[in-house]
Each structure stands twice: as structure tokens, then as C-alpha cells.
Design a protein around this motif. Structure first.
Motif, mmCIF file in Angstrom:
data_model
loop_
_atom_site.group_PDB
_atom_site.id
_atom_site.type_symbol
_atom_site.label_atom_id
_atom_site.label_comp_id
_atom_site.label_asym_id
_atom_site.label_seq_id
_atom_site.Cartn_x
_atom_site.Cartn_y
_atom_site.Cartn_z
ATOM 1 N N TYR A 112 1.567 -7.724 4.456
ATOM 2 C CA TYR A 112 1.065 -6.286 4.000
ATOM 3 C C TYR A 112 2.055 -5.109 4.394
ATOM 4 O O TYR A 112 2.202 -5.148 5.673
ATOM 5 C CB TYR A 112 -0.407 -5.935 4.678
ATOM 6 C CG TYR A 112 -1.517 -6.839 4.088
ATOM 7 C CD1 TYR A 112 -1.215 -7.877 3.066
ATOM 8 C CD2 TYR A 112 -2.675 -6.876 4.636
ATOM 9 C CE1 TYR A 112 -2.194 -8.438 2.744
ATOM 10 C CE2 TYR A 112 -3.727 -7.726 4.400
ATOM 11 C CZ TYR A 112 -3.487 -8.705 3.140
ATOM 12 O OH TYR A 112 -4.393 -9.318 2.805
ATOM 13 N N ALA A 113 2.348 -4.349 3.483
ATOM 14 C CA ALA A 113 3.330 -3.311 3.797
ATOM 15 C C ALA A 113 2.847 -2.082 3.465
ATOM 16 O O ALA A 113 2.488 -1.883 2.206
ATOM 17 C CB ALA A 113 4.774 -3.616 3.373
ATOM 18 N N THR A 114 2.994 -0.980 4.217
ATOM 19 C CA THR A 114 2.962 0.544 3.472
ATOM 20 C C THR A 114 4.064 1.256 3.499
ATOM 21 O O THR A 114 5.051 1.000 4.023
ATOM 22 C CB THR A 114 1.875 1.081 4.668
ATOM 23 O OG1 THR A 114 2.666 1.369 5.785
ATOM 24 C CG2 THR A 114 0.778 0.342 5.091
ATOM 25 N N LEU A 150 0.821 -1.181 -0.146
ATOM 26 C CA LEU A 150 0.083 0.006 -0.035
ATOM 27 C C LEU A 150 0.879 1.189 -0.155
ATOM 28 O O LEU A 150 1.798 1.468 1.058
ATOM 29 C CB LEU A 150 -0.817 -0.045 1.206
ATOM 30 C CG LEU A 150 -2.004 -1.225 1.458
ATOM 31 C CD1 LEU A 150 -1.227 -2.180 2.081
ATOM 32 C CD2 LEU A 150 -3.033 -0.624 2.253
ATOM 33 N N THR A 151 0.913 2.049 -1.116
ATOM 34 C CA THR A 151 1.531 3.119 -1.046
ATOM 35 C C THR A 151 0.698 4.253 -1.381
ATOM 36 O O THR A 151 -0.398 4.267 -1.734
ATOM 37 C CB THR A 151 2.560 3.108 -2.299
ATOM 38 O OG1 THR A 151 2.000 3.140 -3.539
ATOM 39 C CG2 THR A 151 3.541 1.877 -2.056
ATOM 40 N N PHE A 185 2.386 -7.274 9.013
ATOM 41 C CA PHE A 185 2.345 -6.026 8.929
ATOM 42 C C PHE A 185 3.609 -4.974 8.954
ATOM 43 O O PHE A 185 4.106 -4.992 10.129
ATOM 44 C CB PHE A 185 1.172 -5.221 9.727
ATOM 45 C CG PHE A 185 0.876 -4.076 9.360
ATOM 46 C CD1 PHE A 185 0.656 -3.484 8.077
ATOM 47 C CD2 PHE A 185 0.751 -2.981 10.558
ATOM 48 C CE1 PHE A 185 0.409 -2.192 7.840
ATOM 49 C CE2 PHE A 185 0.466 -1.637 10.237
ATOM 50 C CZ PHE A 185 0.154 -1.177 8.743
ATOM 51 N N ILE A 186 4.143 -4.623 7.875
ATOM 52 C CA ILE A 186 5.321 -3.480 7.999
ATOM 53 C C ILE A 186 4.801 -2.389 7.635
ATOM 54 O O ILE A 186 4.419 -1.872 6.620
ATOM 55 C CB ILE A 186 6.344 -4.078 7.042
ATOM 56 C CG1 ILE A 186 6.560 -5.604 7.292
ATOM 57 C CG2 ILE A 186 7.587 -3.426 7.385
ATOM 58 C CD1 ILE A 186 7.310 -6.410 6.239
ATOM 59 N N ASP A 187 5.040 -1.476 8.693
ATOM 60 C CA ASP A 187 4.501 -0.180 8.482
ATOM 61 C C ASP A 187 5.710 1.069 7.963
ATOM 62 O O ASP A 187 6.600 0.844 8.373
ATOM 63 C CB ASP A 187 3.756 0.554 9.661
ATOM 64 C CG ASP A 187 2.816 1.696 9.425
ATOM 65 O OD1 ASP A 187 2.492 1.971 8.278
ATOM 66 O OD2 ASP A 187 2.582 2.349 10.258
ATOM 67 N N ASP A 188 5.089 1.882 7.002
ATOM 68 C CA ASP A 188 6.182 2.835 6.523
ATOM 69 C C ASP A 188 7.362 2.309 6.243
ATOM 70 O O ASP A 188 8.582 2.612 6.723
ATOM 71 C CB ASP A 188 6.489 4.054 7.757
ATOM 72 C CG ASP A 188 6.872 5.310 7.403
ATOM 73 O OD1 ASP A 188 6.790 5.420 6.255
ATOM 74 O OD2 ASP A 188 7.609 5.797 8.209
ATOM 75 N N LEU A 189 7.434 1.517 5.155
ATOM 76 C CA LEU A 189 8.811 0.868 4.786
ATOM 77 C C LEU A 189 9.334 1.530 3.762
ATOM 78 O O LEU A 189 8.919 2.104 2.836
ATOM 79 C CB LEU A 189 8.140 -0.421 4.236
ATOM 80 C CG LEU A 189 9.313 -1.467 3.794
ATOM 81 C CD1 LEU A 189 10.046 -2.089 4.963
ATOM 82 C CD2 LEU A 189 8.428 -2.667 2.950
ATOM 83 N N SER A 190 10.523 1.594 3.666
ATOM 84 C CA SER A 190 11.486 2.227 2.876
ATOM 85 C C SER A 190 13.033 1.894 3.073
ATOM 86 O O SER A 190 13.317 1.417 4.268
ATOM 87 C CB SER A 190 11.324 3.986 2.749
ATOM 88 O OG SER A 190 12.055 4.327 4.069
#
Length: 416
Positions: free
Chosen positions: A312-314, A224-225, A278-283
Motif C-alpha cells: 500500500y503506497a500513498t 492512494l493518491t 506501507f510506503i508513505d509519500d511516494l514520488s
């Protein structure tokens, strides 16, 4: 008195013989009760009414009642029921994995459930029977208890193991990784699907994919971007909360913990529940070691694949990797291959959803929905004007900004 002695002796021997449910004895309430039963059986069996042993028993009984009062349940049968249902053991693991349970293990579990059922149904009168004098008995506290069919309750849990799980997975829906251990989040974000406004298409794709996972059908990893504050994380959490009764659990993992995911999958693979990692705010930066770890996981290496888990990653970045113009220069012979590897990481997710920053119409729709839910009584034109001013001060419109604006209205109303 003879009947009481026989009952306490049966419970005592049964507890000493626990094998399948041995872990139940680690519970503080059960441990205190087991000690009380052992001492009481000794007093009644040996007809030992020495003051020293009597004081020791009174103290053991009081310690048990104190631990029960401190427990969340407060009722003995309810507490034992919860401890037994939450116990993770070889019997449950084999059932959950869908394998055949050996007859010996099945019989042992049934015998031990009978013992634990007797323990759960002990009353104050039965436990106070070893106290000889009436005046001493009156000094000791009573405890609450209601009769329970523990074997039937356990059979019900087994029948629904795919939705309820066991241990901490039966009590909690949200988890995180702490020092290589999966631990529950006791007070998770209560985000609900009903609280989300707009982005219906993106939300439906996530719901459909997650329901496929729950049905045992192929499900994709999702990226999800989009702009910050558009509701990416809230959507994932709301879906997880909505589908928790159907057997879904969510495990939050930080970027620096990506290398732990293969080991985490080893723990989750045999669990009958379904999991969203769930991996949030991935970069990433281009030299980030975690980049390779995520790539291996998404490619489904032998050590990082599980049919009951999706990721699911954002991210606020379309390509996940912070790339500088200078990265396109350099002395590597196959520089273009390196660039393609970096920018194509997002393509390794089976589904890619974009959450665009809301335009004025969508932003005001969100504001009106949230304001109505919060009971804000305000003229629509005045509400729109105030919401737009708030967005201007915050540097733009977003779903998060709409929530913050409505929260500020609620706070102002309470201060009046």
C-alpha cells in the motif's frame, strides 16, 4: 533437601540439553536463573556448604531476582511464558509454513517444554533451599510466581499461529526497516477507524482488499493518491490497527529502501501472518534508481512475489513521477515510450484510490465529529465560522487541518 536436589538437577540437565528452544537461554532473566539453578544443584548434590560457594550462590540468586524485577513481567512464570511463546525456532517455522513436522522434532519440543515448564514454576523456597543458614536466607529477596501450564499455553499459541505469529510479530503490530533488519515500532500511531470521518468508499475498498488477504484470497496492491492532509496514511494505519487481531501486520518502508523489499519478502514469505508493506509519500524523479526497483516489485518478479504480502503506497502525485515539460523533449529516439513508462507506473497497482480535498460540507462534518469526540462545547455556527477561518489561514480545507483545528480548541480549553 534430596527432592530439591533432584528437581534442580533435572532442570539443570534439561536446560543444558535445549535444542529447539535454545534461543530462550539468551534471555537475561532465564540466563541468570539457569546459572542460579546450576550453582544450587551443585551445592545440594555435593553437600558443599563452603562459605565461598555460598556467597557465590547468594550473588547469583540476587542477580536473578534483580533481572526479574527489571523485566516487564515481574512474575517468573509470566516471564518464561512470554519468552517461550515469542521464541522463533525451527519447530514454529515449520508449523507456520504448513509443512509436516518430523516426529523427532515434535518429541524434542515436547520434552523441552516440560523442562521449561519446571523452570517457570520454580518458587523462592525451592531456590533458597541451597542456602543453609536461616539468617542468610532471610537476607535474600523473594520473587513473585504463579503456577502455569506452559505446555498448554504453547499449544494454544500453536493453534492460533495464523493470528498471533511468533517472536516480535506476536508482541508488536507495526514494524520498520532499520539497517536491513525488520524491527518493531514500540509506540505506533494508535489511529482508529472510528476516528476517521468521510471517505467511506475508499476506506471500505481498503478493508475489503485487506480482509481478502487475511482469508488467503487474491489481494491487490493499492495506491492512494490525493491532496496532502486528506487522510491517506491515517486510513492505512487505522485499517492495520483494526485488523491486527486477525493476523495483519504493517511494515513501513521508506522510498530509499525499496531495493530491500525482495530480501524482506524472503523473510516474510514463510511467516503465517499477513503483511502490508506501507510506503508513505511516494514520488520519484525520472532518473531515480528506486523507480526500477518498485516497477519490478509491482510486476511480481520471481524474487519479489509473496502470497501473504501486499503493498500500500500513498502519494500526492497521480503518476508518482515528477515530470517536467523539458522531459518531453530530448534526443531519445523512442521518447514517447519513455514517457508512457514513466506515467504508467501508477497503473501497475491493482487498485487506485483518490482522496480529494474535502469541500466545505465534508470539512465541517469532520470538524463536528472530531469536536464531539473531544468534548468541545461550542455553538455550531460559531464552530463553523472558526473552522473556516482556520482553513483560510492554513491555505485550504483538509482532514488534517480539521484535526489541527480541533486540537487547538482542546489546547485552548485546557489553558483556561
Amino acid at each position: 533437601m534430596e527432592e530439591t536436589a533432584l528437581g534442580l538437577r533435572r532442570v539443570d540437565l534439561g536446560l543444558l540439553s535445549l535444542a529447539v528452544f535454545r534461543g530462550v537461554l539468551d534471555d537475561p532473566v532465564v540466563a541468570a536463573l539457569a546459572r542460579c539453578v546450576r550453582l544450587g544443584e551443585r551445592i545440594v548434590e555435593c553437600d558443599d556448604d563452603s562459605p565461598r560457594l555460598g556467597r557465590k550462590y547468594a550473588e547469583a540468586y540476587a542477580r536473578f531476582v534483580s533481572s526479574l524485577v527489571e523485566a516487564e513481567d515481574g512474575c517468573l512464570s509470566a516471564h518464561v511464558r512470554n519468552v517461550v511463546l515469542d521464541d522463533e525456532n525451527a519447530y514454529l517455522r515449520q508449523l507456520g509454513a504448513g509443512g509436516d513436522v518430523p516426529a523427532e522434532l515434535e518429541a524434542a519440543a515436547a520434552r523441552e517444554l516440560e523442562t521449561l515448564g519446571m523452570l517457570a514454576n520454580l518458587t523462592s523456597d525451592e531456590l533458597l533451599a541451597p542456602v543453609g543458614a536461616d539468617d542468610e536466607r532471610e537476607l535474600l529477596p523473594r520473587f513473585a510466581n504463579e503456577p502455569i501450564d506452559l505446555a498448554a499455553a504453547y499449544a494454544e499459541r500453536v493453534r492460533n499461529i495464523g493470528r498471533t505469529g511468533w517472536g516480535m510479530y506476536a508482541r508488536y503490530n507495526v514494524f520498520r526497516v532499520d539497517r536491513d533488519q525488520i524491527v518493531p515500532v514500540r509506540y505506533p500511531d494508535p489511529q482508529r477507524l472510528e476516528d476517521l470521518v468521510d471517505y467511506e468508499r475508499q476506506r471500505q475498498v481498503i478493508l475489503d482488499n485487506t480482509r481478502a488477504l487475511l482469508r488467503g484470497l487474491p489481494a491487490a496492491n493499492i495506491l492512494l493518491t490525493g491532496d496532502a492532509g486528506t487522510g491517506k496514511s491515517s486510513t492505512v494505519k487505522a485499517v492495520a490497527n483494526a485488523l491486527a487481531p486477525e493476523g495483519l501486520r504493517i511494515l513501513e518502508v521508506r522510498k530509499e529502501q525499496l531495493r530491500d523489499i525482495p530480501a524482506i519478502l524472503d523473510q516474510l514469505t514463510r511467516n503465517p501472518l499477513k503483511f502490508v508493506i506501507f510506503i508513505d509519500d511516494l514520488s520519484f524523479s525520472t532518473d531515480d534508481d528506486n523507480f526500477a526497483a518498485l516497477k519490478a516489485i509491482l510486476e511480481g518478479s520471481v524474487s519479489a512475489k509473496s502470497d501473504n504480502v501486499v503493498i500500500y503506497a500513498t502519494s500526492n502525485r497521480r503518476h508518482l513521477v515528477r515530470e517536467r515539460f523539458s522531459d518531453r523533449d530530448g534526443d531519445e529516439v523512442h521518447q514517447n515510450d519513455t514517457i508512457q513508462e514513466v506515467v504508467s507506473l501508477s497503473d501497475r497497482f491493482g487498485i487506485h484510490l483518490t482522496f480529494y480535498k474535502p469541500d466545505k460540507r465534508v470539512y465541517l462534518d469532520i470538524v463536528h465529529k472530531l469536536a464531539a469526540d473531544a468534548g468541545i462545547q461550542m455553538d455550531n455556527a460559531e464552530l463553523d465560522l472558526a473552522a473556516e477561518r482556520f482553513a483560510t489561514r492554513r491555505g485550504g480545507r483538509s482532514a488534517r487541518g480539521a484535526r489541527q483545528f480541533v486540537d487547538s480548541l482542546v489546547a485552548s480549553a485546557k489553558e483556561r
